[in-house]
Write a protein that holds these residues in place. Structure first.
Motif, PDB file in Angstrom:
ATOM      1  N   PHE A 152      41.122  26.977 107.561  1.00 31.65           N
ATOM      2  CA  PHE A 152      41.144  27.224 106.124  1.00 31.65           C
ATOM      3  C   PHE A 152      42.515  27.063 105.467  1.00 31.65           C
ATOM      4  O   PHE A 152      42.589  26.494 104.382  1.00 31.65           O
ATOM      5  N   PRO A 153      43.612  27.528 106.074  1.00 31.26           N
ATOM      6  CA  PRO A 153      44.897  27.274 105.396  1.00 31.26           C
ATOM      7  C   PRO A 153      45.190  25.793 105.257  1.00 31.26           C
ATOM      8  O   PRO A 153      45.735  25.354 104.240  1.00 31.26           O
ATOM      9  N   PHE A 154      44.772  25.020 106.262  1.00 30.82           N
ATOM     10  CA  PHE A 154      44.947  23.580 106.144  1.00 30.82           C
ATOM     11  C   PHE A 154      44.162  23.044 104.958  1.00 30.82           C
ATOM     12  O   PHE A 154      44.651  22.201 104.204  1.00 30.82           O
ATOM     13  N   ALA A 155      42.937  23.562 104.776  1.00 35.77           N
ATOM     14  CA  ALA A 155      42.116  23.072 103.669  1.00 35.77           C
ATOM     15  C   ALA A 155      42.748  23.428 102.328  1.00 35.77           C
ATOM     16  O   ALA A 155      42.683  22.632 101.382  1.00 35.77           O
ATOM     17  N   VAL A 156      43.360  24.607 102.234  1.00 35.93           N
ATOM     18  CA  VAL A 156      43.975  24.985 100.965  1.00 35.93           C
ATOM     19  C   VAL A 156      45.186  24.098 100.688  1.00 35.93           C
ATOM     20  O   VAL A 156      45.448  23.704  99.552  1.00 35.93           O
ATOM     21  N   ALA A 157      45.913  23.739 101.752  1.00 39.67           N
ATOM     22  CA  ALA A 157      47.125  22.944 101.566  1.00 39.67           C
ATOM     23  C   ALA A 157      46.841  21.459 101.570  1.00 39.67           C
ATOM     24  O   ALA A 157      47.763  20.659 101.492  1.00 39.67           O
ATOM     25  N   TYR A 158      45.571  21.077 101.655  1.00 37.30           N
ATOM     26  CA  TYR A 158      45.204  19.686 101.892  1.00 37.30           C
ATOM     27  C   TYR A 158      45.776  18.728 100.859  1.00 37.30           C
ATOM     28  O   TYR A 158      46.198  17.622 101.175  1.00 37.30           O
ATOM     29  N   GLN A 159      45.746  19.145  99.582  1.00 38.59           N
ATOM     30  CA  GLN A 159      46.156  18.201  98.555  1.00 38.59           C
ATOM     31  C   GLN A 159      47.634  17.898  98.622  1.00 38.59           C
ATOM     32  O   GLN A 159      48.115  16.928  98.056  1.00 38.59           O
TER      33      GLN A 159
END
Lengths: 118, 172, 410
Positions: free
Chosen positions: A78-85
């Motif tokens: 999930f942290p990766f998904a939040v930082a994805y952009q």
């Protein structure tokens, strides 16, 4: 952010108190005539046979373990998904590698038959 | 006493009470439920520190997965319906040793300057979960531990399957 | 802002002024406003359930070519109220040997978990409980608490059928949580935040058109998490009577029932918020009340679709359910994450046509490949399974000779 958590605490307290209050009120309104047969354990209308604790299969535990592993993996993603952009393709490739390693684990479990329900 | 201190004290009391009840419960299932309450208390501590991601991860992983596994395990090992507790005759000695060990560790920790001094609170910009995500894939950050953790998870999965599955030809 | 455009914020400001005028400190004012909002958002869904049960029974009847309730009131609208009055006055029959704490805690946890989701859903751009920045994970966390309620019901009933039903139910619930959380990663990736209001606000184009694979996985997993048909092994199985809530009667059973129906509507609500754009619609930014109406329209459409699925498809067996979850949905969710992550990084940002088309094409391609793979797997499986035997004629016993019977009677 603290006041958001505070709101959630208040909300969850009310959300759990509301059904409790409803059950209590219904308990006051309902009759209470206990009988021996009424309170005996239900087993399709016949008397119970044997103790009420059963030997349960280790399969349930195995499914729980597999679920735990995938739960931890997803939560780490999930942290990766939040930082994805904001991250570059290189970072995305690393996360893809993470998912692929765990997909390999799933494939291993599939081959070994751990995912079949007996 | 500020409101935060009162809330923290109340939460700490509830957590410690739940932990005490957990180890002194007669029935295993009740002990598992007290454990769930104790874990909620720990999640509340994280929430008070404004680490919202860790709070929610604590609830999802510990209470949503591990507590359920513990309940499964309690059922697996409780075939005979006896709640008899045989007791432990050396509890006083063991308790003293545990107290000394914990006290000594805490004393050693709090004389360590980095732990004893209060660290500065993070600003709101630093509380962004995206920063954790960026650090997890940053080559100068924590990417090696991240991939290492995935290898650890797959090792756990393989181990669990190996231990949990019945071998072919072995009797059930 | 006027009352018509944004009634909730208007009322909140007015209340703040009134309470502040009475001399309360701002902390207490906040607390009272929070409590009022929480009460509204919990009592509202409970009252909504009354209408939902009627809609479900009426529409279910129509789907199944029958009338549904039509005696109590015009079109049977008061049927649910009559049922509620009845269930409030039924006796609580607690079985002997039931663990009091577990037995009574279970229905409270089940309903509380479903109500808890309503705290984070943005009903409009300004009407929401809280926009906590881990909203998506919070929904998962309260779902986990609901599962705890189910296993407590099974454990605390002192009934081996309830126990068996409880284990199966929890195995189903925890298994289907994995593809659900994996599918929720995709909208978080596309919008860059876990807060539900941010996800709803970032959907200039609804995510169901960008990532239909993830939307489909989430939809199926949400139906399974709810315990509705075709995944309703938990509640209506002929082998284990009624599942984990056998020993419950009166309002405690009613609470499980309420939790079931409300969960369906809540799943539709979450799906609309995350994949259909929530309160987005023409004019929703200036007039937040329109956002609420748009969200309700989308939710009702998804809910009716859920009802259609429920009343049409037959039930899965438990091994079929597990196979669908671990062998189809989880790999599909992982593939959807991988495909979306790579394609989105390779195309330019914003909502330009290139990005939309690339994402859509890659997701639909993924679904078509999955469809083909499933077909191949089923064909291979069918070829390997041998037919046990061909049809045989049934042997009929010859009738007894009539003379013997006459001899006995004489």
């Amino acid at each position: 952010m603290l006041h958001e958590w505070f709101y959630l605490v208040i909300f969850l307290s009310i959300a759990f108190l509301l059904p409790a209050a409803a059950i209590l009120i219904a308990g006051l309104l309902s009759p209470r005539k206990t009988g021996k047969i009424k309170t005996s354990t239900y087993e399709c209308g016949i008397e119970t046979v044997g103790s009420s604790k059963i030997q349960f299969k280790a399969q349930y535990y195995l499914f729980g373990l597999i679920f735990l592993i995938f739960d931890v993996e997803t939560v780490l993603l999930f942290p990766f998904a939040v930082a994805y952009q904001k991250i570059l393709l290189f970072g995305v490739i690393e996360a893809v590698l993470f998912v692929l390693i765990l997909a390999a684990g799933l494939a291993y479990a599939w081959r070994k038959g751990a995912l079949d329900w007996h | 006493m500020t409101l935060m201190q009162v809330i923290f004290l109340a939460n700490a009391l509830v957590t410690i009470f739940a932990a005490l009840m957990m180890v002194t419960s007669r029935k295993l299932i009740h002990a598992a439920l007290w454990l769930v309450l104790c874990l909620f208390g720990v999640a509340a501590v994280f929430g008070m520190l404004e680490a919202s991601f860790i709070t929610i991860v604590q609830i999802i992983v510990y209470i949503g997965a591990i507590a359920i596994l513990i309940l499964f395990a309690v059922m697996l090992t409780q075939n005979a319906v006896d709640d008899s507790y045989k007791g432990n005759r050396r509890w006083l000695m063991t308790g003293l040793v545990a107290l000394l060990a914990l006290g000594g560790t805490l004393l050693a920790l709090f004389t360590w300057p980095k732990v004893a001094s209060l660290s500065t609170a993070l600003t709101t910009a630093q509380l962004d979960i995206g920063l954790i995500g960026q650090a997890l894939v940053d080559p100068q950050g924590y990417v090696i531990p991240c991939e290492g953790s995935s290898l650890l998870l797959i090792a756990a999965l393989i181990g669990a399957i190996y231990v949990g599955m019945e071998r072919k030809g072995e009797e059930k | 802002m006027s009352f018509v455009a944004d009634p909730v914020t208007f009322i909140i400001d007015w209340l703040q002024r009134v309470l502040g005028g009475w001399g309360l400190s701002s902390g207490w004012v906040q607390f009272i406003l929070f409590a009022l909002g929480a009460i509204l958002l919990t009592v509202g869904p409970m009252l909504l359930t009354v209408g939902l049960i009627w809609v479900e029974r009426k529409l279910g009847g129509r789907f199944q070519d029958r009338l549904g309730p039509n005696r109590v009131g015009p079109w049977g609208v008061f049927q649910t109220i009559a049922d509620m009055l009845k269930i409030f006055t039924k006796e609580y029959i607690t079985p002997i040997g039931a663990d009091k704490v577990l037995y009574n805690l279970a229905p409270i946890l089940a309903v509380g978990a479903v109500l808890g989701v309503w705290a984070v859903i943005p009903l409009s751009s300004t009407i929401f409980g809280t926009n906590i920045n881990v909203g998506v994970l919070y929904i998962m966390a309260v779902g986990a608490i609901g599962e705890l309620g189910v296993i407590l019901a099974g454990l605390g009933s002192n009934n081996k059928y309830a126990l068996l039903g409880g284990f199966r139910a929890v195995a189903q619930l925890i298994s289907y949580e994995v593809p659900m959380v994996l599918a929720l990663l995709v909208p978080v990736m596309l919008s860059g935040s876990m807060g539900l209001n941010d996800i709803a606000g970032a959907q200039k184009v609804a995510y169901v058109f960008l990532v239909p694979a993830a939307a489909l996985v989430f939809f199926i997993a949400a139906i399974a998490e709810n315990g509705r048909a075709p995944f309703d092994l938990m509640e209506a199985d002929s082998e284990i009577v009624a599942g984990f809530n056998i020993e419950y009667s009166g309002l405690k059973f009613g609470m499980f029932y309420v939790a079931d129906f409300l969960h369906a509507f809540t799943s539709a609500l979450v799906f609309s918020t995350i994949f259909l754009g929530g309160w987005q619609g023409p004019g929703a930014e200036q007039y937040p009340i329109l956002g609420f109406i748009y969200l309700m329209i989308k939710t009702v459409i998804v809910y009716v679709f859920l009802l259609g699925v429920r009343f049409t498809l037959p039930r899965f067996r438990i091994d079929q359910m597990m196979a669908v979850n671990w062998k189809l949905l989880t790999p599909l969710a992982m593939a959807a994450i991988l495909v979306t992550a790579i394609v989105d990084k390779l195309t330019p940002g914003g909502f330009g046509l290139v990005r939309i088309v690339a994402l859509l094409v890659s997701n639909v391609g993924l679904l078509l490949i999955t469809n083909w793979l499933v077909g191949a797997y089923v064909r291979a499986h069918r070829a390997r399974r041998q037919v046990v035997s061909g049809p045989r004629t049934v042997v009929v016993a010859p009738p007894k000779p009539v003379s013997e019977a006459q001899e006995v009677n004489a």
